[in-house]
Structures are given as C-alpha cells and as structure tokens.
Design a protein around this motif. Structure first.
Motif, short mmCIF file in Angstrom:
data_model
loop_
_atom_site.label_atom_id
_atom_site.label_comp_id
_atom_site.label_asym_id
_atom_site.label_seq_id
_atom_site.Cartn_x
_atom_site.Cartn_y
_atom_site.Cartn_z
N ALA A 389 10.65 37.66 34.13
CA ALA A 389 11.19 37.69 32.96
C ALA A 389 11.73 36.36 32.52
N LYS A 390 11.20 35.65 31.65
CA LYS A 390 11.38 34.22 31.39
C LYS A 390 11.60 34.19 29.79
N GLN A 391 12.97 33.90 29.47
CA GLN A 391 13.23 33.77 28.08
C GLN A 391 13.13 32.42 27.56
N TYR A 392 12.98 32.30 26.06
CA TYR A 392 12.68 31.04 25.61
C TYR A 392 14.06 30.42 24.92
N THR A 393 13.90 29.27 24.59
CA THR A 393 15.02 28.33 24.17
C THR A 393 15.44 28.79 22.80
N ASP A 394 14.42 29.25 22.07
CA ASP A 394 14.69 29.40 20.48
C ASP A 394 15.49 31.18 20.45
N ASP A 395 15.12 31.92 21.24
CA ASP A 395 15.83 33.40 20.85
C ASP A 395 15.67 34.04 22.37
N GLY A 396 16.57 35.11 22.18
CA GLY A 396 16.68 36.03 23.42
C GLY A 396 18.05 36.41 23.77
N ASP A 397 18.27 37.70 24.38
CA ASP A 397 19.59 38.39 24.60
C ASP A 397 19.65 38.43 25.97
N GLN A 398 19.83 39.75 26.64
CA GLN A 398 20.06 39.91 28.14
C GLN A 398 18.26 40.07 28.70
N GLY A 399 18.70 39.59 30.05
CA GLY A 399 17.60 39.93 30.81
C GLY A 399 17.29 41.45 31.07
N ILE A 400 18.45 42.08 31.48
CA ILE A 400 18.38 43.44 31.85
C ILE A 400 19.53 44.06 30.73
N GLU A 401 19.33 45.14 29.93
CA GLU A 401 20.25 45.83 29.26
C GLU A 401 20.02 47.11 29.91
N GLY A 402 20.90 47.52 30.98
CA GLY A 402 20.53 48.96 31.41
C GLY A 402 21.46 49.90 31.01
N ASP A 403 21.33 50.96 30.47
CA ASP A 403 21.97 52.18 29.84
C ASP A 403 21.72 53.47 30.58
N ASN A 404 22.66 54.49 30.57
CA ASN A 404 22.20 55.75 30.68
C ASN A 404 22.26 56.54 29.49
N ASN A 405 23.11 56.66 28.76
CA ASN A 405 22.97 57.09 27.38
C ASN A 405 24.14 56.54 26.44
N GLY A 406 23.60 55.85 25.53
CA GLY A 406 24.90 55.27 24.59
C GLY A 406 25.78 56.15 23.97
N ASP A 407 25.18 57.41 23.71
CA ASP A 407 26.06 58.33 23.01
C ASP A 407 26.80 59.49 24.06
N ALA A 408 26.40 59.26 25.14
CA ALA A 408 26.87 60.36 26.18
C ALA A 408 26.91 59.54 27.44
N ASN A 409 27.72 58.82 28.01
CA ASN A 409 27.50 57.81 29.12
C ASN A 409 27.30 58.82 30.44
N ASP A 410 27.68 59.96 30.45
CA ASP A 410 27.57 60.66 31.71
C ASP A 410 26.47 61.77 31.56
N ALA A 411 25.36 61.58 30.60
CA ALA A 411 24.41 62.72 30.17
C ALA A 411 23.57 62.69 31.82
N GLU A 412 23.14 63.77 31.92
CA GLU A 412 22.24 64.04 33.09
C GLU A 412 20.76 64.42 32.54
N PRO A 413 19.62 64.04 33.39
CA PRO A 413 19.73 63.22 34.60
C PRO A 413 20.20 61.71 34.38
N ARG A 414 20.83 61.34 35.01
CA ARG A 414 21.45 59.77 34.95
C ARG A 414 20.44 58.82 35.52
N ALA A 415 20.35 57.73 34.67
CA ALA A 415 19.53 56.87 34.99
C ALA A 415 19.88 56.20 36.38
N LEU A 416 18.74 56.12 37.11
CA LEU A 416 18.85 55.50 38.39
C LEU A 416 17.53 54.71 38.81
N PRO A 417 17.03 53.66 38.16
CA PRO A 417 16.03 53.18 38.30
C PRO A 417 16.29 52.12 39.82
N VAL A 418 15.13 51.78 40.53
CA VAL A 418 15.09 51.10 41.61
C VAL A 418 14.18 49.97 41.40
#
Length: 566
Positions: A389-418
């Motif tokens: 992942a290579k961002q450019y000098t003109d624009d860009g935010d996070q490299g990773i933005e990892g959420d389980n659920n913004g409205d219910a942080n403990d919702a199941e199944p929980r996000a568990l990427p590897v």
C-alpha cells in the motif's frame, strides 16, 4: 481525448464517442506486443517494436513505444529509420511517431563512430490485434500505408480476434469496436467479455443470482462515460471469473484514466456472515453503499468467483459523507472466492474495504488511494498475505482503518483478520499507518509500516483495548513516521508502544526501503518466519511484501508504484 471540461451530460449524449474519437480497441498494448513485425506485402521490410511501460512519456495503461523500421528508399537502397519515443493513445491503441533517418556510425565496434540523424517524416502506427498493426506514413520517400504481422512466436500476446459485433446482452456502442453493458436487468446466464471489444460500463452492470461473467485476459472495461453510477456489481449468488495473467491483466478504468472518482468501482456481494444486526435476526444481512445490493448470510464458504490479475483504476464516487464507493468492496464475501494479484489504483475513497465475510486475498497492491488503503468492518475474518500500500503526496488517510463495527463495537462475529507480509508506505500529508479501533481484533505479522504524517500505529476505543487478547503483532518493523512510531495517549488502558514492542520480533526502526523494496541491510530482511500454521500462509522469513528487487511479484502487471503522485 476529450477535454476535462466536458460535463457528464455531454458525455452521456456522446455516449463515449467524444472519449475515443476513433475506432476503439479494448486491449492494452503492453510488453507482449514487442518484437519483430514483418510487412505482409513482403520485400523483407519490417518493424522492431519496443514497448517501454515505465519510461516517459508513458502513462497508466498507455506505454511509450520506440519503433525501428527497415524499408527501402525510392532507389531500392536499404533504409533504416528510427522513431522518437512516443506515448500510445490508450483509447485507440495508436501512436504518432516522428522518424529519423540515420547514416554513419558502426555496429559491434569498440567505437560507434559518429552516426547522424535527419528528420525523415511522420507516421501513425495502429494495433488491431496481437497479429496486425497498420503503419500510415508520410516522409521523404513518399506516403502510404503498410500492414505488418507479428514474427515473434514466443510472445504471450492474447488478443487474437478482431471486433465483429456486440452480443445479445450488450447494446451497440456509438463507435466501432465498442459495446455498452449495464443499466438494464441483472445478468442471470453465463456470459463472456472478450478482449477484442471495448466494454463501456454505463449505469450499474449487475451479475445476478445464477449468472456469471468470464473476463478474458487483457480486456478493458471503461466506466464514467455515462455518469457517477457506472459500477460493476456481483450480486449474491452471482459470480465473476476475472482471468487476467501477469502479462495481460484485466483493466477496469475511468474514461480519462488520469485521476480519482471517474467512475463507481467494483462491488462483490456474498452470503458469508456479517455483524451489526439486532439480536435474533438470522441471517444478518445489510444493504451496500451506493445502492449496491444486499449482502451477508450464513455461508462462510460462499463462492463469488475468481478475481485474478485485475486492476481497478480511477474509481470511487462520493454521494455524501456516509455513502460512497470504494475501489473494491467485498461485502459478505466467502472464503470460497479467489482473490489474487489485485490492484486498486487512484481511488477517491478507500482502496479495498471488507464488509464482514471470510474472504482471503493474496498479493494486493493499493496505490494513490484518496482515503484509507485497506479498510474493514462488520466482522471480517479473512487472511491476507503480500500487500503493498503506497499512498501519494497529494491525498490519503490511513494505511489500515480496521473496525469491528462503528455502531456496536462488541458485535459478533468480531472482526479478526490475519495479515502477513504487508508494506504500508505513507506520506507527510497522510494520517495513521495502522489505526486499530472500534472493537476489532487483528493479527499482523512480518509487516512494515512507515512514512505516515501522524503516527505509525494507534489503538483506539475501549472495546478494542478490552479485547487485547485478539490483538497480536509479531515480527513487524515500525518506524519513520512523522509523529512517532506509536500513539501513546494519556489515559489509554495500556501503553500502545509497550504492548506492541513487548510481543515477539517487533522492532521500532527505519525499515530502510528503496521505494517499497527493502535495502540489503534493512531490518526487514532475515527476520523470523511468518508464525501462522494456516496452510494459506507461506512461512517466509522477511518482513514486508517483497524481499528484494530480484523477487518482486508486483513486476509486469501493476501501475503507479514507481511514482509518488497521480
């Protein structure tokens, strides 16, 4: 090519005619077109064609060409002509050349002598297929047209047919060689998009339940000639088989292929589990952004097809702050789906976002993304290995933005990427390298994060800290971010830097990259092997996406990695 000042309504009226302005060719002229070409009329005349994909004035999907032409002058004497280096028109596969006639000099001699070149004339070279190119010329020895055929038997060129007509599922385009797809009923049969046709996506092109689309290598799909809704969508129960190769990837691009947000993008909807539904709702489903369809279900093995050697470029439409299209949205997609060697380039919103599901991916490239390069939410639990992942000098935010659920942080199944063997490169204007928040779990190993304008690693939200048992970081190289390697905020339940550096093999250091490749003495070289036992993963002993210049899987099919701006 049309002016950027043309309005979308003008484009709709033109229906692509202004875009191309000449008979269109669907394929990308790439290195497989290089080699020797013979004049079909005989006479021992021929061309030597060099395709220069990374040399100015090359552009995305529009390489530079250098052509040597052996012919005869009006007296029958042999004549060698050499062109300037010129960029091919990506819409017509035509290149305009100026030829020079050379005299003097020597070949295979210790000294080249003093060759001299004078302007001979001009020519236009147009590729109709891998086997036919037409040269129209005007020079000192007259004007005319010659047709050439390839003499290179070992090439991996795949465009063998010439355009005939549009199939029943498509409408005839406004110019020769083009067909319009989208805007009608979903496809519910098995269809093929072939590489001799320019496929103009106009409106939503939907592969419906029971339908499939097979896309041949070196096929181009062009979006944005109608408007913002031009989107490629695989619905639940549908499948796409994108069968690109390293030499001939499938390209889905914008009508200008220059910037972000020229068309919608790609959405794949599956039947794998997601979270976020009220308790008792089974199966849990949701509606995709941009009116992209229903996704979610109870089948983690669901199969939405094959996506191999595919480039999605210039996409991402912002309808409003809460409704926008990513380069590729994998929505409730199951692990029966194959995702390998996929690039998202110059997207205005996120590069790839996983909305729940279980899909895995290998060898991803995300370049010049305007928002977050890699994003997940709604309980995604897939694997990823080898990612740049290579961002450019003109624009860009996070490299990773990892959420389980913004409205219910403990919702199941929980996000568990590897995730293993990822390289995230930010710029001074971009934000956080790895933003881990809103209750997600994640395991990241043998990866590199560097160069971001704020910090390299940040963990946020109480639910994320409370589930720290689901956060593992092993054998990573973290450093050279403007605001420091870690965001150690006062009041956090634990110190992020202590938590990460206290796990095996992590180091805070400059990864010493040359572009995205580690230098020989980089701390990313010769680290402990990837620790995962899942057969999906290769247990390689380096950190980051590639180990060296000589072992670089991105070569030959990606665009935009060798620059820092659009």
């Amino acid at each position: 090519m049309m002016s950027k000042n043309f309005t979308r309504s003008a484009l709709a009226l033109a229906a692509g005619a202004a875009l191309f302005g000449a008979p269109a060719q669907a394929f990308v002229v790439n290195d497989t077109f290089a080699g020797n070409w013979g004049d079909v009329s005989g006479g021992s005349r021929g061309l030597i064609i060099d395709v220069l994909e990374d040399r100015n004035p090359a552009g995305d999907f529009a390489p530079a060409l250098l052509v040597e032409w052996f012919t005869y002058d009006e007296n029958g004497d042999p004549l060698w002509l050499i062109s300037d280096t010129a960029q091919i028109n990506r819409d017509t596969n035509t290149v305009d050349l100026q030829f020079l006639e050379f005299s003097g000099g020597a070949f295979a001699s210790p000294e080249p002598g003093n060759p001299a070149g004078v302007t001979w004339g001009t020519a236009s070279l147009k590729f109709n297929s891998c086997d036919e190119a037409v040269l129209t010329f005007n020079g000192d020895n007259g004007s005319g047209e010659s047709t050439f055929s390839s003499l290179s038997e070992s090439r991996q060129c795949v465009v063998r047919e010439t355009f005939d007509s549009c199939p029943s599922f498509a409408a005839a385009g406004p110019i020769e060689g083009s067909c319009i797809i989208g805007g009608g009923d979903p496809i519910t049969s098995d269809i093929t998009l072939t590489n001799e046709t320019t496929w103009l996506i106009q409106g939503q092109f939907v592969i419906g339940d029971g339908g499939s689309v097979t896309i041949e290598p070196n096929t181009e799909l062009v979006g944005g000639t109608l408007g913002d809704t031009d989107t490629f969508i695989v619905a639940q129960g549908g499948q796409a088989f994108v069968l690109g190769t390293q030499e001939n990837p499938v390209v889905m691009r914008g009508f200008l292929a220059e910037g972000r947000g020229e068309w919608g993008g790609v959405v794949v909807n599956g039947n794998a589990p997601i979270n976020g539904c009220p308790e008792g709702v089974d199966p849990c489903t949701a509606q995709g952004e941009g009116n992209s369809g229903t996704y979610g279900g109870n089948d983690p093995e669901d199969n939405s097809g094959i996506y191999r050697y595919m480039i999605v470029s210039n996409a991402g439409i912002l309808f409003n702050e809460e409704n926008e299209l990513n380069g590729i949205a994998f929505q409730g997609v199951g692990r029966g789906t194959t995702v390998e060697n996929v690039q998202v380039h110059l997207n205005s919103d996120d590069g790839i976002e996983f909305f729940g599901g279980t899909v895995n991916a290998k060898r991803l490239v995300l370049t010049g993304i305007g928002d977050d390069s890699l994003d997940w939410t709604q309980g995604w639990s897939g694997n990823v290995q080898y990612l740049v992942a290579k961002q450019y000098t003109d624009d860009g935010d996070q490299g990773i933005e990892g959420d389980n659920n913004g409205d219910a942080n403990d919702a199941e199944p929980r996000a568990l990427p590897v995730i293993a063997n990822a390289t995230f490169i930010g710029q001074g204007n971009t934000d956080i390298g790895w933003l881990i928040r809103e209750g997600t779990g994640v395991s990241i190993a043998n990866s590199v994060v560097t160069g971001f304008g704020e910090t390299c690693v940040d963990i946020d939200q109480t639910s994320t800290f409370d589930n720290s048992a689901n956060l593992t970081f092993v054998n990573n190289v973290i450093g050279s971010c403007s605001g420091g390697a870690f965001d150690d905020e006062a009041g956090d339940p634990f110190v992020v830097s202590d938590f990460v550096l206290g796990q095996p093999g992590n180091v805070q250091a400059d990864p010493m990259l040359s572009n995205y490749v580690p230098m020989p003495n980089s701390p990313a070289v010769n680290v402990a092997p990837v620790p995962y036992t899942d057969s999906f993963f290769d247990n390689v002993n380096y950190a980051g996406a590639v180990p060296s210049q000589d072992d670089d899987w991105t070569k030959g099919w990606t665009v935009g990695l060798n620059r820092d701006a659009p």
